[in-house]
Design a protein around this motif. Structure first.
Motif, PDB file in Angstrom:
ATOM      1  N   LEU A   6       0.853  -1.180   0.000  1.00  0.00           N
ATOM      2  CA  LEU A   6       0.000   0.000   0.000  1.00  0.00           C
ATOM      3  C   LEU A   6       0.888   1.230   0.000  1.00  0.00           C
ATOM      4  N   VAL A   7       0.622   2.138  -0.920  1.00  0.00           N
ATOM      5  CA  VAL A   7       1.430   3.339  -1.054  1.00  0.00           C
ATOM      6  C   VAL A   7       0.538   4.559  -0.961  1.00  0.00           C
ATOM      7  N   GLU A   8       0.808   5.364   0.051  1.00  0.00           N
ATOM      8  CA  GLU A   8       0.026   6.576   0.259  1.00  0.00           C
ATOM      9  C   GLU A   8       0.722   7.768  -0.397  1.00  0.00           C
ATOM     10  N   SER A   9      -0.083   8.706  -0.851  1.00  0.00           N
ATOM     11  CA  SER A   9       0.466   9.910  -1.473  1.00  0.00           C
ATOM     12  C   SER A   9      -0.537  11.048  -1.344  1.00  0.00           C
ATOM     13  N   GLY A  10      -0.087  12.232  -1.702  1.00  0.00           N
ATOM     14  CA  GLY A  10      -0.986  13.376  -1.733  1.00  0.00           C
ATOM     15  C   GLY A  10      -0.868  14.325  -0.568  1.00  0.00           C
ATOM     16  N   GLY A  11      -0.070  13.963   0.416  1.00  0.00           N
ATOM     17  CA  GLY A  11       0.083  14.835   1.562  1.00  0.00           C
ATOM     18  C   GLY A  11       0.839  16.105   1.206  1.00  0.00           C
TER      19      GLY A  11
ATOM     20  N   GLY B  41      -9.289   1.107   5.443  1.00  0.00           N
ATOM     21  CA  GLY B  41      -9.347   2.210   6.384  1.00  0.00           C
ATOM     22  C   GLY B  41      -8.235   3.211   6.175  1.00  0.00           C
ATOM     23  N   TRP B  42      -8.519   4.422   6.530  1.00  0.00           N
ATOM     24  CA  TRP B  42      -7.501   5.457   6.617  1.00  0.00           C
ATOM     25  C   TRP B  42      -7.212   5.674   8.104  1.00  0.00           C
TER      26      TRP B  42
ATOM     27  N   TYR C 163      -2.070   7.043   6.844  1.00  0.00           N
ATOM     28  CA  TYR C 163      -1.817   5.721   6.301  1.00  0.00           C
ATOM     29  C   TYR C 163      -3.126   5.087   5.852  1.00  0.00           C
ATOM     30  N   CYS C 164      -3.000   4.145   4.945  1.00  0.00           N
ATOM     31  CA  CYS C 164      -4.155   3.309   4.638  1.00  0.00           C
ATOM     32  C   CYS C 164      -3.774   1.862   4.937  1.00  0.00           C
ATOM     33  N   ASN C 165      -4.770   1.085   5.216  1.00  0.00           N
ATOM     34  CA  ASN C 165      -4.583  -0.326   5.485  1.00  0.00           C
ATOM     35  C   ASN C 165      -5.947  -0.980   5.469  1.00  0.00           C
ATOM     36  N   THR C 166      -5.965  -2.264   5.598  1.00  0.00           N
ATOM     37  CA  THR C 166      -7.253  -2.928   5.742  1.00  0.00           C
ATOM     38  C   THR C 166      -7.830  -2.547   7.103  1.00  0.00           C
TER      39      THR C 166
ATOM     40  N   PRO D 111       1.332  -4.923   6.021  1.00  0.00           N
ATOM     41  CA  PRO D 111       2.436  -4.076   6.503  1.00  0.00           C
ATOM     42  C   PRO D 111       2.116  -2.614   6.253  1.00  0.00           C
ATOM     43  N   TRP D 112       2.438  -1.794   7.222  1.00  0.00           N
ATOM     44  CA  TRP D 112       2.171  -0.377   7.056  1.00  0.00           C
ATOM     45  C   TRP D 112       3.107   0.222   6.013  1.00  0.00           C
ATOM     46  N   GLY D 113       2.568   1.103   5.199  1.00  0.00           N
ATOM     47  CA  GLY D 113       3.384   1.829   4.247  1.00  0.00           C
ATOM     48  C   GLY D 113       4.082   2.973   4.952  1.00  0.00           C
ATOM     49  N   GLN D 114       4.692   3.830   4.168  1.00  0.00           N
ATOM     50  CA  GLN D 114       5.414   4.959   4.753  1.00  0.00           C
ATOM     51  C   GLN D 114       4.483   6.099   5.140  1.00  0.00           C
ATOM     52  N   GLY D 115       3.282   6.044   4.639  1.00  0.00           N
ATOM     53  CA  GLY D 115       2.332   7.101   4.957  1.00  0.00           C
ATOM     54  C   GLY D 115       2.612   8.359   4.163  1.00  0.00           C
ATOM     55  N   THR D 116       1.748   9.318   4.327  1.00  0.00           N
ATOM     56  CA  THR D 116       1.930  10.612   3.673  1.00  0.00           C
ATOM     57  C   THR D 116       1.671  11.701   4.711  1.00  0.00           C
ATOM     58  N   GLN D 117       2.599  12.634   4.787  1.00  0.00           N
ATOM     59  CA  GLN D 117       2.566  13.663   5.826  1.00  0.00           C
ATOM     60  C   GLN D 117       1.607  14.785   5.446  1.00  0.00           C
TER      61      GLN D 117
END
Length: 114
Positions: free
Chosen positions: A4-9, A35-36, A94-97, A103-109
């Motif tokens: 899972l890859v988060e972006s847009g922060g 979920g977010w 972060y997003c995840n199920t 595994p948690w991604g790096q998230g987006t700040q």
């Protein structure tokens, strides 16, 4: 293993808007509730919003009416539209199920500042 890859922060002013995205490397959105989540330093990661596999959306009280979660099936992506952003929304998102099982991604700040 699905990634899972988060972006847009980024930086947003109070009252502003931001759109976050979560892209999955495999098929997951139609199988699991998604979920977010967000986390600030020194605090537990907290759930923010969900997009269920049945298409229902659920929100934490703190973001209800301001955030909108949606899914783009064609792009295998889940979005979090953040409106009327508040100082207290600043966090790494972060997003995840739901419940979290990948595994948690790096998230987006998300930084909120005028």
């Amino acid at each position: 293993q699905v990634q899972l890859v988060e972006s847009g922060g980024g930086l947003v002013q109070p009252g502003g808007s931001l759109r976050l995205s979560c892209a999955a490397s495999g098929t997951i959105f139609g199988i699991y509730n998604m979920g977010w989540y967000r986390q600030v330093p020194g605090k537990e990661r907290e759930w923010v919003a969900s997009f269920t596999k049945n298409g229902h959306t659920i929100y934490a009280d703190s973001v209800k009416g301001r955030f909108t979660v949606s899914k783009d099936n064609a792009k295998n992506t889940v979005h979090l539209e953040m409106n009327s952003v508040k100082i207290e929304d600043a966090a790494v998102y972060y997003c995840n199920t739901l419940p979290a099982s990948r595994p948690w991604g790096q998230g987006t700040q998300v930084t909120v500042s005028s």
